[in-house]
Design a protein around this motif. Structure first.
Motif, PDB file in Angstrom:
ATOM      1  N   LEU A  22       0.824  -1.207   0.000  1.00  0.00           N
ATOM      2  CA  LEU A  22       0.000   0.000   0.000  1.00  0.00           C
ATOM      3  C   LEU A  22       0.861   1.261   0.000  1.00  0.00           C
ATOM      4  O   LEU A  22       0.512   2.253  -0.635  1.00  0.00           O
ATOM      5  N   GLY A  23       1.988   1.219   0.687  1.00  0.00           N
ATOM      6  CA  GLY A  23       2.900   2.372   0.682  1.00  0.00           C
ATOM      7  C   GLY A  23       3.396   2.690  -0.716  1.00  0.00           C
ATOM      8  O   GLY A  23       3.432   3.850  -1.130  1.00  0.00           O
ATOM      9  N   VAL A  24       3.759   1.662  -1.470  1.00  0.00           N
ATOM     10  CA  VAL A  24       4.232   1.847  -2.844  1.00  0.00           C
ATOM     11  C   VAL A  24       3.104   2.391  -3.726  1.00  0.00           C
ATOM     12  O   VAL A  24       3.294   3.329  -4.503  1.00  0.00           O
ATOM     13  N   ILE A  25       1.921   1.812  -3.598  1.00  0.00           N
ATOM     14  CA  ILE A  25       0.779   2.249  -4.410  1.00  0.00           C
ATOM     15  C   ILE A  25       0.382   3.676  -4.062  1.00  0.00           C
ATOM     16  O   ILE A  25       0.164   4.512  -4.952  1.00  0.00           O
ATOM     17  N   LEU A  26       0.291   3.992  -2.775  1.00  0.00           N
ATOM     18  CA  LEU A  26      -0.133   5.339  -2.374  1.00  0.00           C
ATOM     19  C   LEU A  26       0.914   6.391  -2.713  1.00  0.00           C
ATOM     20  O   LEU A  26       0.576   7.556  -2.905  1.00  0.00           O
ATOM     21  N   SER A  27       2.166   5.998  -2.822  1.00  0.00           N
ATOM     22  CA  SER A  27       3.206   6.938  -3.238  1.00  0.00           C
ATOM     23  C   SER A  27       2.955   7.437  -4.656  1.00  0.00           C
ATOM     24  O   SER A  27       2.966   8.644  -4.919  1.00  0.00           O
ATOM     25  N   MET A  32       0.314  11.365  -8.634  1.00  0.00           N
ATOM     26  CA  MET A  32      -0.655  11.564  -9.709  1.00  0.00           C
ATOM     27  C   MET A  32      -1.757  12.544  -9.294  1.00  0.00           C
ATOM     28  O   MET A  32      -2.242  13.321 -10.118  1.00  0.00           O
ATOM     29  N   VAL A  33      -2.145  12.527  -8.038  1.00  0.00           N
ATOM     30  CA  VAL A  33      -3.113  13.507  -7.538  1.00  0.00           C
ATOM     31  C   VAL A  33      -2.505  14.903  -7.606  1.00  0.00           C
ATOM     32  O   VAL A  33      -3.140  15.859  -8.070  1.00  0.00           O
ATOM     33  N   ALA A  34      -1.255  15.044  -7.174  1.00  0.00           N
ATOM     34  CA  ALA A  34      -0.575  16.345  -7.221  1.00  0.00           C
ATOM     35  C   ALA A  34      -0.442  16.855  -8.646  1.00  0.00           C
ATOM     36  O   ALA A  34      -0.496  18.069  -8.888  1.00  0.00           O
ATOM     37  N   ALA A  35      -0.312  15.947  -9.613  1.00  0.00           N
ATOM     38  CA  ALA A  35      -0.205  16.332 -11.020  1.00  0.00           C
ATOM     39  C   ALA A  35      -1.579  16.609 -11.636  1.00  0.00           C
ATOM     40  O   ALA A  35      -1.666  17.014 -12.797  1.00  0.00           O
ATOM     41  N   GLY A  36      -2.646  16.372 -10.879  1.00  0.00           N
ATOM     42  CA  GLY A  36      -3.992  16.623 -11.374  1.00  0.00           C
ATOM     43  C   GLY A  36      -4.555  15.528 -12.264  1.00  0.00           C
ATOM     44  O   GLY A  36      -5.586  15.709 -12.902  1.00  0.00           O
ATOM     45  N   GLU A  37      -3.901  14.364 -12.298  1.00  0.00           N
ATOM     46  CA  GLU A  37      -4.345  13.264 -13.156  1.00  0.00           C
ATOM     47  C   GLU A  37      -5.432  12.408 -12.505  1.00  0.00           C
ATOM     48  O   GLU A  37      -6.328  11.936 -13.175  1.00  0.00           O
ATOM     49  N   TRP A  38      -5.286  12.151 -11.219  1.00  0.00           N
ATOM     50  CA  TRP A  38      -6.218  11.286 -10.506  1.00  0.00           C
ATOM     51  C   TRP A  38      -6.869  12.056  -9.376  1.00  0.00           C
ATOM     52  O   TRP A  38      -6.293  12.989  -8.826  1.00  0.00           O
ATOM     53  N   ARG A  39      -8.104  11.643  -9.002  1.00  0.00           N
ATOM     54  CA  ARG A  39      -8.788  12.345  -7.931  1.00  0.00           C
ATOM     55  C   ARG A  39      -9.405  11.426  -6.877  1.00  0.00           C
ATOM     56  O   ARG A  39      -9.782  11.891  -5.818  1.00  0.00           O
ATOM     57  N   HIS A  93       6.429  -9.720 -11.100  1.00  0.00           N
ATOM     58  CA  HIS A  93       6.620 -10.224  -9.736  1.00  0.00           C
ATOM     59  C   HIS A  93       6.922  -9.107  -8.746  1.00  0.00           C
ATOM     60  O   HIS A  93       6.724  -9.288  -7.551  1.00  0.00           O
ATOM     61  N   ASP A  94       7.408  -7.954  -9.231  1.00  0.00           N
ATOM     62  CA  ASP A  94       7.800  -6.849  -8.358  1.00  0.00           C
ATOM     63  C   ASP A  94       6.841  -5.676  -8.560  1.00  0.00           C
ATOM     64  O   ASP A  94       6.708  -5.157  -9.672  1.00  0.00           O
ATOM     65  N   LEU A  95       6.175  -5.250  -7.486  1.00  0.00           N
ATOM     66  CA  LEU A  95       5.165  -4.199  -7.582  1.00  0.00           C
ATOM     67  C   LEU A  95       5.747  -2.881  -8.091  1.00  0.00           C
ATOM     68  O   LEU A  95       5.163  -2.226  -8.950  1.00  0.00           O
ATOM     69  N   ARG A  96       6.910  -2.480  -7.599  1.00  0.00           N
ATOM     70  CA  ARG A  96       7.516  -1.211  -8.050  1.00  0.00           C
ATOM     71  C   ARG A  96       7.781  -1.221  -9.554  1.00  0.00           C
ATOM     72  O   ARG A  96       7.541  -0.233 -10.242  1.00  0.00           O
ATOM     73  N   THR A  97       8.273  -2.329 -10.051  1.00  0.00           N
ATOM     74  CA  THR A  97       8.560  -2.454 -11.479  1.00  0.00           C
ATOM     75  C   THR A  97       7.270  -2.380 -12.294  1.00  0.00           C
ATOM     76  O   THR A  97       7.215  -1.711 -13.323  1.00  0.00           O
ATOM     77  N   VAL A  98       6.226  -3.035 -11.831  1.00  0.00           N
ATOM     78  CA  VAL A  98       4.943  -3.036 -12.539  1.00  0.00           C
ATOM     79  C   VAL A  98       4.350  -1.627 -12.570  1.00  0.00           C
ATOM     80  O   VAL A  98       3.823  -1.189 -13.592  1.00  0.00           O
ATOM     81  N   LEU A  99       4.478  -0.884 -11.476  1.00  0.00           N
ATOM     82  CA  LEU A  99       3.885   0.457 -11.397  1.00  0.00           C
ATOM     83  C   LEU A  99       4.636   1.493 -12.231  1.00  0.00           C
ATOM     84  O   LEU A  99       4.110   2.584 -12.463  1.00  0.00           O
ATOM     85  N   ARG A 100       5.820   1.166 -12.705  1.00  0.00           N
ATOM     86  CA  ARG A 100       6.562   2.118 -13.555  1.00  0.00           C
ATOM     87  C   ARG A 100       5.798   2.478 -14.816  1.00  0.00           C
ATOM     88  O   ARG A 100       6.001   3.551 -15.377  1.00  0.00           O
ATOM     89  N   VAL A 101       4.935   1.597 -15.280  1.00  0.00           N
ATOM     90  CA  VAL A 101       4.132   1.903 -16.471  1.00  0.00           C
ATOM     91  C   VAL A 101       3.243   3.127 -16.211  1.00  0.00           C
ATOM     92  O   VAL A 101       2.959   3.885 -17.133  1.00  0.00           O
ATOM     93  N   LEU A 102       2.845   3.354 -14.964  1.00  0.00           N
ATOM     94  CA  LEU A 102       2.027   4.517 -14.625  1.00  0.00           C
ATOM     95  C   LEU A 102       2.867   5.779 -14.476  1.00  0.00           C
ATOM     96  O   LEU A 102       2.385   6.877 -14.745  1.00  0.00           O
ATOM     97  N   GLU A 103       4.122   5.641 -14.060  1.00  0.00           N
ATOM     98  CA  GLU A 103       4.982   6.803 -13.883  1.00  0.00           C
ATOM     99  C   GLU A 103       5.287   7.485 -15.209  1.00  0.00           C
ATOM    100  O   GLU A 103       5.566   8.669 -15.256  1.00  0.00           O
TER     101      GLU A 103
END
Length: 111
Positions: A22-27, A32-39, A93-103
């Motif tokens: 959850l820490g990785v996801i909420l980071s 994304m909220v600060a960038a105005g993309e997600w609400r 297998h690694d959450l941080r690596t998977v979330l890079r697609v969103l970054e």
């Protein structure tokens, strides 16, 4: 299985994100909220998977779903990012690596 009122699964029957996940996801969510993309976001903890859904507006369908499916751990990986159209954008297998697609959505050209 224990007798559970109203047919709801007990806590032991559900998949959930742990504190580190959850820490990785909420980071990334916060950036994304600060960038105005997600609400907005929603979390679902089901028998076979946990889902973190992100929204532009609460009344819409989710822009992305971050899924954890422990049964996929030995195959393609238990984490996946799924787009609005249902396509798997990244799985692994690694959450941080998977979330890079969103970054990649945060990187914009400077005008």
């Amino acid at each position: 299985m224990m007798n559970v009122p109203f047919g709801f699964p007990s806590e032991h029957d559900r998949v959930a994100f742990d504190r580190a996940e959850l820490g990785v996801i909420l980071s990334i969510y916060g950036r994304m909220v600060a960038a105005g993309e997600w609400r907005d976001y929603a979390m679902s903890f089901l028998r076979d998977m946990a889902v973190f859904s992100v929204f532009r507006r609460a009344a819409e369908h989710p822009l992305y779903r971050i899924e954890k499916r422990p049964r996929m751990r030995n195959a393609q990986g238990q984490y996946a990012v799924i787009g609005m159209d249902g396509r798997v954008l990244k799985r692994g297998h690694d959450l941080r690596t998977v979330l890079r697609v969103l970054e990649k959505k945060l990187i914009r050209p400077v005008d």
